[in-house]
Design a protein around this motif. Structure first.
Motif, PDB file in Angstrom:
ATOM      1  N   MET A 192      -8.276   7.521   8.532  1.00 33.25           N
ATOM      2  CA  MET A 192      -6.835   7.494   8.400  1.00 33.25           C
ATOM      3  C   MET A 192      -6.321   8.924   8.190  1.00 33.25           C
ATOM      4  SD  MET A 192      -4.085   6.201   5.605  1.00 33.25           S
ATOM      5  CE  MET A 192      -4.762   4.722   5.099  1.00 33.25           C
ATOM      6  N   PHE A 193      -5.244   9.241   8.882  1.00 30.80           N
ATOM      7  CA  PHE A 193      -4.681  10.577   8.786  1.00 30.80           C
ATOM      8  C   PHE A 193      -3.836  10.703   7.516  1.00 30.80           C
ATOM      9  CE2 PHE A 193      -1.351  13.697   9.417  1.00 30.80           C
ATOM     10  CZ  PHE A 193      -2.060  14.787   9.895  1.00 30.80           C
ATOM     11  N   ARG A 194      -4.083  11.776   6.777  1.00 27.78           N
ATOM     12  CA  ARG A 194      -3.300  12.089   5.575  1.00 27.78           C
ATOM     13  C   ARG A 194      -3.215  13.611   5.482  1.00 27.78           C
ATOM     14  NH1 ARG A 194      -1.801  10.159   0.419  1.00 27.78           N
ATOM     15  NH2 ARG A 194      -2.052  11.711  -1.213  1.00 27.78           N
ATOM     16  N   TYR A 195      -2.003  14.122   5.270  1.00 28.49           N
ATOM     17  CA  TYR A 195      -1.782  15.565   5.218  1.00 28.49           C
ATOM     18  C   TYR A 195      -0.825  15.878   4.074  1.00 28.49           C
ATOM     19  CZ  TYR A 195      -0.965  20.262   7.146  1.00 28.49           C
ATOM     20  OH  TYR A 195      -0.897  21.619   7.348  1.00 28.49           O
ATOM     21  N   GLU A 196      -1.346  16.536   3.046  1.00 26.66           N
ATOM     22  CA  GLU A 196      -0.522  16.892   1.891  1.00 26.66           C
ATOM     23  C   GLU A 196       0.188  18.209   2.166  1.00 26.66           C
ATOM     24  OE1 GLU A 196      -2.380  16.568  -1.951  1.00 26.66           O
ATOM     25  OE2 GLU A 196      -3.630  14.899  -1.241  1.00 26.66           O
ATOM     26  N   ILE A 197       1.512  18.158   2.148  1.00 26.71           N
ATOM     27  CA  ILE A 197       2.316  19.353   2.402  1.00 26.71           C
ATOM     28  C   ILE A 197       2.491  20.158   1.123  1.00 26.71           C
ATOM     29  CG2 ILE A 197       4.608  20.170   3.075  1.00 26.71           C
ATOM     30  CD1 ILE A 197       4.701  17.781   5.015  1.00 26.71           C
TER      31      ILE A 197
END
Length: 182
Positions: free
Chosen positions: A1-6
């Motif tokens: 699953m794609f997850r990207y913390e900005i």
């Protein structure tokens, strides 16, 4: 699953089928506001419609044709953003986004679009990122302007919105320009 913390407040995360109810409620609460600029709003009338949308975005990600994520602000789903399409042959990504009305004016979308552009150039190895927005949609057009995208032109009657056409303004950013801007 794609997850990207900005940053500490904003996370981009691929939606799962279990998120369909929350997504539908968010769209439903913002329906009139979103309808002014987004042609798909009337087609999302039930939780099942939101579920079908999530399934479509999952398939696009698996095929490496798109990347659509939920925008989570302080743990709460507040909108959607990502690459409506990815053209791997030409190394181009087309960013699309929307944010619930209650979360406008907090700098969320500027941070999201900047992070997506960074991701495009550094992780996806794209050469070009494009953002298109309706000519009259001042808020949406402010995002690429703020990030230093180049206004490349106007496409007349580019999109049918329920009962009328709207013109689009095309903004582009090249990887080489991005490195010089940021």
């Amino acid at each position: 699953m794609f997850r990207y913390e900005i940053d500490e407040d904003i996370v981009l995360q691929q939606l799962e089928i279990l998120d369909a109810q929350v997504l539908f409620q968010l769209i439903d609460r913002s329906r009139e506001y979103l309808r002014a600029w987004l042609p798909w709003v009337d087609g999302n009338e039930t939780v099942d419609d939101s579920q079908a949308f999530i399934e479509h975005t999952t398939q696009a990600l698996e095929a490496k044709k798109g990347l659509t994520t939920g925008i989570y602000f302080q743990g709460k789903l507040v909108g959607m953003a990502g690459f409506n399409s990815l053209d791997s042959q030409n190394k181009i990504g087309h960013i699309g986004y929307w944010l619930a009305e209650d979360y406008q004016g907090k700098g969320i979308m500027s941070r999201v679009a900047r992070a997506l552009t960074e991701y495009a150039f550094h992780e996806l190895d794209l050469n070009r990122v494009e953002i298109r927005a309706a000519y009259e949609n001042v808020k949406s057009r402010a995002i690429p302007n703020r990030l230093g995208f180049i206004e490349e032109g106007k496409i007349r009657q580019a999109e049918w919105l329920y009962d009328h056409y709207v013109d689009h303004v095309v903004y582009g950013m090249l990887a080489s320009d991005w490195e010089n801007t940021w």
